[in-house]
Scaffold this active site. Structure first.
Site, mmCIF file in Angstrom:
data_model
loop_
_atom_site.group_PDB
_atom_site.id
_atom_site.type_symbol
_atom_site.label_atom_id
_atom_site.label_comp_id
_atom_site.label_asym_id
_atom_site.label_seq_id
_atom_site.Cartn_x
_atom_site.Cartn_y
_atom_site.Cartn_z
ATOM 1 N NE ARG A 24 -42.579 -4.655 59.797
ATOM 2 C CZ ARG A 24 -42.241 -4.268 58.565
ATOM 3 N NH1 ARG A 24 -42.268 -3.003 58.237
ATOM 4 N NH2 ARG A 24 -41.895 -5.156 57.662
ATOM 5 C CE1 TYR A 78 -46.450 9.960 81.022
ATOM 6 C CE2 TYR A 78 -44.938 9.542 79.204
ATOM 7 C CZ TYR A 78 -45.739 9.074 80.236
ATOM 8 O OH TYR A 78 -45.817 7.730 80.459
ATOM 9 C CG ASP A 150 -48.969 14.465 74.995
ATOM 10 O OD1 ASP A 150 -50.186 14.197 75.065
ATOM 11 O OD2 ASP A 150 -48.095 13.758 75.526
ATOM 12 C CE LYS A 175 -51.631 7.183 80.081
ATOM 13 N NZ LYS A 175 -50.678 8.236 79.800
HETATM 14 C C1 LIG Z 1 -49.310 8.308 79.397
HETATM 15 C C2 LIG Z 1 -48.835 9.492 78.653
HETATM 16 C C3 LIG Z 1 -47.920 9.374 77.591
HETATM 17 C C4 LIG Z 1 -47.300 8.038 77.199
HETATM 18 O O1 LIG Z 1 -48.252 7.170 76.707
HETATM 19 P P1 LIG Z 1 -48.069 5.562 76.692
HETATM 20 O O2 LIG Z 1 -49.338 5.115 76.053
HETATM 21 O O3 LIG Z 1 -47.903 5.127 78.118
HETATM 22 O O4 LIG Z 1 -46.852 5.270 75.881
HETATM 23 C C5 LIG Z 1 -47.560 10.521 76.913
HETATM 24 N N1 LIG Z 1 -48.042 11.737 77.247
HETATM 25 C C6 LIG Z 1 -48.912 11.900 78.270
HETATM 26 C C7 LIG Z 1 -49.413 13.265 78.589
HETATM 27 C C8 LIG Z 1 -49.345 10.789 79.012
HETATM 28 O O5 LIG Z 1 -50.194 10.959 80.020
#
Ligand SMILES: *Cc1c(COP(=O)(O)O)cnc(C)c1O
Length: 359
Positions: A24, A78, A150, A175
């Site tokens: 953790r 998002y 992001d 992703k």
């Molecule tokens: C998928 C996504 C998230 C969230 O990510 P998780 O791994 O599903 O928690 C945040 N920002 C963007 C642009 C995303 O495509």
């Protein structure tokens, strides 16, 4: 890198609680190897992984902001982030004003004495807009704000926000960074000082990435540049094909010269990414016909994996947005989002060609 499944490690006379090794506390050998790799590819002093993209985003925002603070945020974020800011942050006493990233003059008007951060995304989902990212870091240093971005859609292959002066760059590593649609993970990159503070908060909030997922993410990163280069090429190829097709009303892809954000995307990015969206003529039913007729892509949300995925945002990510607002932001009933994979581009185009011939 082997997988270190140990929850705890033999003590080696560590002096601080945060130096004891424990899963953790984000400091197992798997975490440390991954942090080093991520700081190298993002060009940041330090990096940290988290249990999901949302864990990275929420923990970062809850480190930068405290009760009483105000945040500037880009509109059309998002969905998960938007809900966090509008639903949960009320309970924490943090207020938010959404601004248009294409209209820098509006940013200063939204400032308050208690404004402490600016949160943006490299490209918006699903219409792939690129705002004035280039002006954000300078605006933030002028006004004493922490800049956060992001960068999930671009990945560090196409855009490296730290090089452009952003304080913190965040990813859903679910992703492109991982790329194989088999884990959920998040990443944060920035100065050593910021990453240390965020690590302490993550240690307390507990959104830690499991060592097995660390291992998978590190494996995924080995092919990141190959995958993203192929996805850039496939998306551009498909976008050009669709633009010239009679059954297509509109294509959204910042790599097309006639896209309104082409100039800024071309200046800032080394590739335009793997996500595009398009509208068929004939409305919602026509879009359904095309989705049904496609053979290669899988009809599923998410993006960044090696397989091409298609979705209809009006029925998935944006189904909760009122129809009028959906139309205003370009999410029409016939809009299809494509997150391209690494298939052969000719096969991909041929599949879209046969699907569109059903209209
Ligand atoms: C998928 C996504 C998230 C969230 O990510 P998780 O791994 O599903 O928690 C945040 N920002 C963007 C642009 C995303 O495509």
């Amino acid at each position: 890198m082997p997988i270190f499944c140990s929850a705890n490690f033999e003590s080696a006379n560590e002096t601080s609680y945060h130096d004891l090794r424990y899963i953790r506390l984000n400091n197992t050998p798997n975490h440390e190897a991954l942090h080093g790799k991520l700081s190298a590819i993002t060009g940041a002093e330090a990096a940290l992984v988290a249990a999901s993209g949302m864990a990275a985003i929420s923990t970062t925002l809850l480190t930068v902001l405290k009760s009483g603070d105000h945040l500037l945020a880009q509109d059309s974020l998002y969905g998960g982030t938007h809900s966090l800011l509008t639903e949960d942050f009320k309970d924490f006493g943090i207020s938010v004003t959404f601004v248009d990233l294409h209209d820098p003059q509006s940013w200063s008007k939204a400032l308050r004495p208690e404004t402490n951060g600016f949160y943006v995304e490299t490209m918006t989902n699903p219409t792939v807009k690129v705002g004035r990212l280039d002006l954000v870091p300078e605006f933030c240093s002028q006004h004493g704000l922490t800049s956060m971005i992001d960068n999930t859609f671009a990945s560090p292959v196409n855009f490296r926000p730290i090089d452009h002066g952003f304080d913190l760059s965040l990813h859903s590593a679910t992703k492109y960074l991982n790329g194989h649609s088999d884990i959920v993970a998040g990443a944060i990159a920035g100065s050593r000082e910021w990453i240390e503070k965020i690590t302490h908060r993550l240690n307390h909030l507990g959104g830690t990435l499991d060592p097995h997922a660390c291992f998978l993410l590190q494996r995924g990163l080995k092919t990141l540049s190959l995958r993203v280069e192929r996805q850039n090429a496939n998306a551009l190829c498909l976008a050009r094909y669709l633009r010239d097709h009679d059954s297509i009303e509109k294509v959204n892809y910042p790599g097309l010269e006639d896209h309104r954000d082409y100039a800024i995307a071309n200046r800032l990015f080394s590739g335009f990414g793997g996500v595009l969206s398009f509208e068929t003529v004939g409305g919602s039913e026509a879009a359904d016909t095309v989705l049904k007729a496609l053979c290669l892509p899988v009809n599923a949300p998410s993006l960044g994996g090696v397989e091409t995925l298609v979705t209809k945002p009006s029925c998935s990510s944006h189904s909760g947005v009122p129809p009028e607002e959906r139309r205003r932001i370009g999410v029409t009933d016939s809009l299809i989002r494509v997150a391209v994979g690494i298939e052969d581009s000719e096969e991909l185009v041929a599949d879209f060609a046969q699907a569109l011939s059903k209209l």
